[in-house]
Design a protein around this motif. Structure first.
Motif, PDB file in Angstrom:
ATOM      1  N   LYS A   1      35.672  32.119  51.763  1.00 40.39           N
ATOM      2  CA  LYS A   1      36.867  32.623  52.218  1.00 40.39           C
ATOM      3  C   LYS A   1      37.783  32.009  51.611  1.00 40.39           C
ATOM      4  O   LYS A   1      38.552  31.135  51.455  1.00 40.39           O
ATOM      5  N   VAL A   2      38.185  33.053  50.412  1.00 43.63           N
ATOM      6  CA  VAL A   2      39.362  32.748  49.310  1.00 43.63           C
ATOM      7  C   VAL A   2      40.507  32.566  50.036  1.00 43.63           C
ATOM      8  O   VAL A   2      41.461  31.839  49.494  1.00 43.63           O
ATOM      9  N   SER A   3      40.715  33.248  51.100  1.00 48.49           N
ATOM     10  CA  SER A   3      41.905  33.311  51.839  1.00 48.49           C
ATOM     11  C   SER A   3      42.522  32.018  52.231  1.00 48.49           C
ATOM     12  O   SER A   3      43.735  31.943  52.673  1.00 48.49           O
ATOM     13  N   ALA A   4      41.577  31.264  52.403  1.00 50.14           N
ATOM     14  CA  ALA A   4      41.794  29.966  53.128  1.00 50.14           C
ATOM     15  C   ALA A   4      42.451  29.104  52.218  1.00 50.14           C
ATOM     16  O   ALA A   4      43.217  27.979  52.748  1.00 50.14           O
ATOM     17  N   LEU A   5      42.579  29.430  50.919  1.00 45.21           N
ATOM     18  CA  LEU A   5      43.158  28.328  49.927  1.00 45.21           C
ATOM     19  C   LEU A   5      44.626  28.868  49.878  1.00 45.21           C
ATOM     20  O   LEU A   5      45.072  29.675  50.070  1.00 45.21           O
ATOM     21  N   GLN A   6      45.363  27.645  49.199  1.00 45.94           N
ATOM     22  CA  GLN A   6      46.706  27.822  48.824  1.00 45.94           C
ATOM     23  C   GLN A   6      46.970  29.092  47.763  1.00 45.94           C
ATOM     24  O   GLN A   6      45.940  29.558  47.381  1.00 45.94           O
ATOM     25  N   ARG A   7      47.944  29.837  47.794  1.00 46.65           N
ATOM     26  CA  ARG A   7      48.287  30.967  47.237  1.00 46.65           C
ATOM     27  C   ARG A   7      47.923  30.640  45.539  1.00 46.65           C
ATOM     28  O   ARG A   7      47.368  31.432  44.928  1.00 46.65           O
ATOM     29  N   ALA A   8      48.345  29.482  45.209  1.00 45.60           N
ATOM     30  CA  ALA A   8      48.348  29.174  43.691  1.00 45.60           C
ATOM     31  C   ALA A   8      46.751  29.079  43.079  1.00 45.60           C
ATOM     32  O   ALA A   8      46.280  29.612  42.187  1.00 45.60           O
ATOM     33  N   ASP A   9      46.111  28.402  44.297  1.00 47.14           N
ATOM     34  CA  ASP A   9      44.703  28.012  43.985  1.00 47.14           C
ATOM     35  C   ASP A   9      44.051  29.234  43.969  1.00 47.14           C
ATOM     36  O   ASP A   9      43.021  29.399  43.308  1.00 47.14           O
ATOM     37  N   ARG A  10      44.400  30.110  45.139  1.00 44.56           N
ATOM     38  CA  ARG A  10      43.515  31.572  45.104  1.00 44.56           C
ATOM     39  C   ARG A  10      43.566  32.276  43.977  1.00 44.56           C
ATOM     40  O   ARG A  10      42.947  32.952  43.394  1.00 44.56           O
ATOM     41  N   LEU A  11      44.968  32.541  43.465  1.00 44.23           N
ATOM     42  CA  LEU A  11      45.178  33.320  42.388  1.00 44.23           C
ATOM     43  C   LEU A  11      44.553  32.755  41.247  1.00 44.23           C
ATOM     44  O   LEU A  11      43.945  33.699  40.144  1.00 44.23           O
ATOM     45  N   TRP A  12      44.553  31.567  41.014  1.00 38.95           N
ATOM     46  CA  TRP A  12      43.966  30.994  39.763  1.00 38.95           C
ATOM     47  C   TRP A  12      42.535  31.146  40.024  1.00 38.95           C
ATOM     48  O   TRP A  12      41.956  31.339  38.900  1.00 38.95           O
ATOM     49  N   LEU A  13      41.768  30.991  40.895  1.00 32.23           N
ATOM     50  CA  LEU A  13      40.352  31.173  40.994  1.00 32.23           C
ATOM     51  C   LEU A  13      39.986  32.673  40.827  1.00 32.23           C
ATOM     52  O   LEU A  13      38.952  32.928  40.031  1.00 32.23           O
ATOM     53  N   LEU A  14      40.912  33.525  41.362  1.00 33.02           N
ATOM     54  CA  LEU A  14      40.564  35.018  41.158  1.00 33.02           C
ATOM     55  C   LEU A  14      40.751  35.559  39.659  1.00 33.02           C
ATOM     56  O   LEU A  14      39.973  35.884  39.051  1.00 33.02           O
ATOM     57  N   LYS A  15      41.781  34.736  39.032  1.00 32.49           N
ATOM     58  CA  LYS A  15      42.085  35.004  37.487  1.00 32.49           C
ATOM     59  C   LYS A  15      40.829  34.494  36.800  1.00 32.49           C
ATOM     60  O   LYS A  15      40.258  35.231  35.799  1.00 32.49           O
ATOM     61  N   PHE A  16      40.611  33.122  37.146  1.00 36.84           N
ATOM     62  CA  PHE A  16      39.378  32.507  36.389  1.00 36.84           C
ATOM     63  C   PHE A  16      37.977  33.232  36.391  1.00 36.84           C
ATOM     64  O   PHE A  16      36.901  33.447  35.544  1.00 36.84           O
ATOM     65  N   ALA A  17      37.670  33.849  37.753  1.00 39.13           N
ATOM     66  CA  ALA A  17      36.520  34.449  37.936  1.00 39.13           C
ATOM     67  C   ALA A  17      36.632  35.963  37.534  1.00 39.13           C
ATOM     68  O   ALA A  17      35.599  36.589  37.214  1.00 39.13           O
ATOM     69  N   GLY A  18      37.726  36.379  37.033  1.00 35.91           N
ATOM     70  CA  GLY A  18      37.974  37.742  36.092  1.00 35.91           C
ATOM     71  C   GLY A  18      37.900  38.929  37.095  1.00 35.91           C
ATOM     72  O   GLY A  18      37.800  39.939  36.765  1.00 35.91           O
ATOM     73  N   PHE A  19      38.361  38.493  38.414  1.00 33.84           N
ATOM     74  CA  PHE A  19      38.890  39.520  39.522  1.00 33.84           C
ATOM     75  C   PHE A  19      40.302  40.360  39.246  1.00 33.84           C
ATOM     76  O   PHE A  19      40.305  41.148  40.068  1.00 33.84           O
ATOM     77  N   GLY A  20      41.126  39.581  38.720  1.00 37.01           N
ATOM     78  CA  GLY A  20      42.413  39.872  38.409  1.00 37.01           C
ATOM     79  C   GLY A  20      42.513  41.006  37.465  1.00 37.01           C
ATOM     80  O   GLY A  20      41.784  41.603  36.592  1.00 37.01           O
ATOM     81  N   ARG A  21      43.771  41.685  37.265  1.00 37.51           N
ATOM     82  CA  ARG A  21      44.146  42.536  36.223  1.00 37.51           C
ATOM     83  C   ARG A  21      43.909  41.978  35.047  1.00 37.51           C
ATOM     84  O   ARG A  21      43.383  42.800  34.168  1.00 37.51           O
ATOM     85  N   ARG A  22      44.254  40.796  34.645  1.00 32.37           N
ATOM     86  CA  ARG A  22      44.068  40.309  33.246  1.00 32.37           C
ATOM     87  C   ARG A  22      42.671  39.546  33.413  1.00 32.37           C
ATOM     88  O   ARG A  22      42.829  38.060  33.648  1.00 32.37           O
ATOM     89  N   SER A  23      41.584  40.278  33.125  1.00 31.67           N
ATOM     90  CA  SER A  23      40.608  39.587  33.251  1.00 31.67           C
ATOM     91  C   SER A  23      39.824  38.928  31.939  1.00 31.67           C
ATOM     92  O   SER A  23      38.608  38.650  31.919  1.00 31.67           O
ATOM     93  N   LYS A  24      40.537  38.889  30.884  1.00 35.43           N
ATOM     94  CA  LYS A  24      40.149  38.344  29.677  1.00 35.43           C
ATOM     95  C   LYS A  24      39.874  36.904  29.773  1.00 35.43           C
ATOM     96  O   LYS A  24      40.673  36.114  30.398  1.00 35.43           O
TER      97      LYS A  24
END
Length: 184
Positions: A151-174
């Motif tokens: 449940k990624v939604s249970a994290l704080q916003r900054a942690d959630r965005l970092w994790l999604l970016k790190f995992a490559g799910f964001g728009r900038r997936s480099k």
């Protein structure tokens, strides 16, 4: 120190859901003469809560304290620096301290915790992640390995965005080289 600081401390501890013994320890730190180095009541309360939680082994991030106190991160970091300079201690948390809390926030069973600790120890050798981020990644991967959706939604916003970016799910997936090595 007036009653305003004590009331603010009570509010912060209630919102952060820290145990009562941490609140008592934070009150002791708030009354410490070293706190005279800090100018504002908000800084004193933020440092007291953060130091008391770290001393008690409860992982509480600076971001959580900043959100509750409504203060700037630079102010909190400056206050922590003044606290250390005055002779106060501040325990840095390892990824092993963060894993149980993050595992619980993800809604994962305790069996995932052991695997997350193994993954985290492997990640120490690969990249230069801070302990909280290493714990986030290892718990996330452990949950996926166990066939569960954390449940990624249970994290704080900054942690959630970092994790999604790190995992490559964001728009900038480099991904950086360290991220690619960590995920292979």
């Amino acid at each position: 120190m007036g009653t305003g600081c004590v009331d603010l401390l009570g509010y912060a501890c209630e919102v952060l859901s820290v145990p009562s013994y941490v609140r008592q320890e934070a009150l002791r730190f708030l009354q410490d003469p070293k706190m005279a180095e800090l100018r504002s009541c908000e800084q004193r309360v933020a440092v007291s809560v953060l130091v008391a939680s770290r001393e008690s082994g409860i992982p509480l991030s600076t971001e959580e304290v900043i959100d509750v106190m409504g203060m700037n991160k630079a102010l909190l970091l400056r206050a922590l620096w003044k606290w250390k300079k005055a002779g106060g201690s501040f325990k840095e948390l390892s990824d092993m301290d963060w894993i149980p809390q993050i595992n619980q926030r993800f809604g994962l069973p305790p069996t995932c915790e052991r695997r997350a600790k193994e993954i985290s120890s492997m990640l120490k050798q690969v990249g230069h992640l801070d302990p909280k981020k290493r714990a986030l990644v290892s718990c996330y991967i452990s949950g996926l390995e166990h066939g569960m959706s954390p449940k990624v939604s249970a994290l704080q916003r900054a942690d959630r965005l970092w994790l999604l970016k790190f995992a490559g799910f964001g728009r900038r997936s480099k991904r950086s080289k360290a991220q690619r090595r960590a995920l292979t």
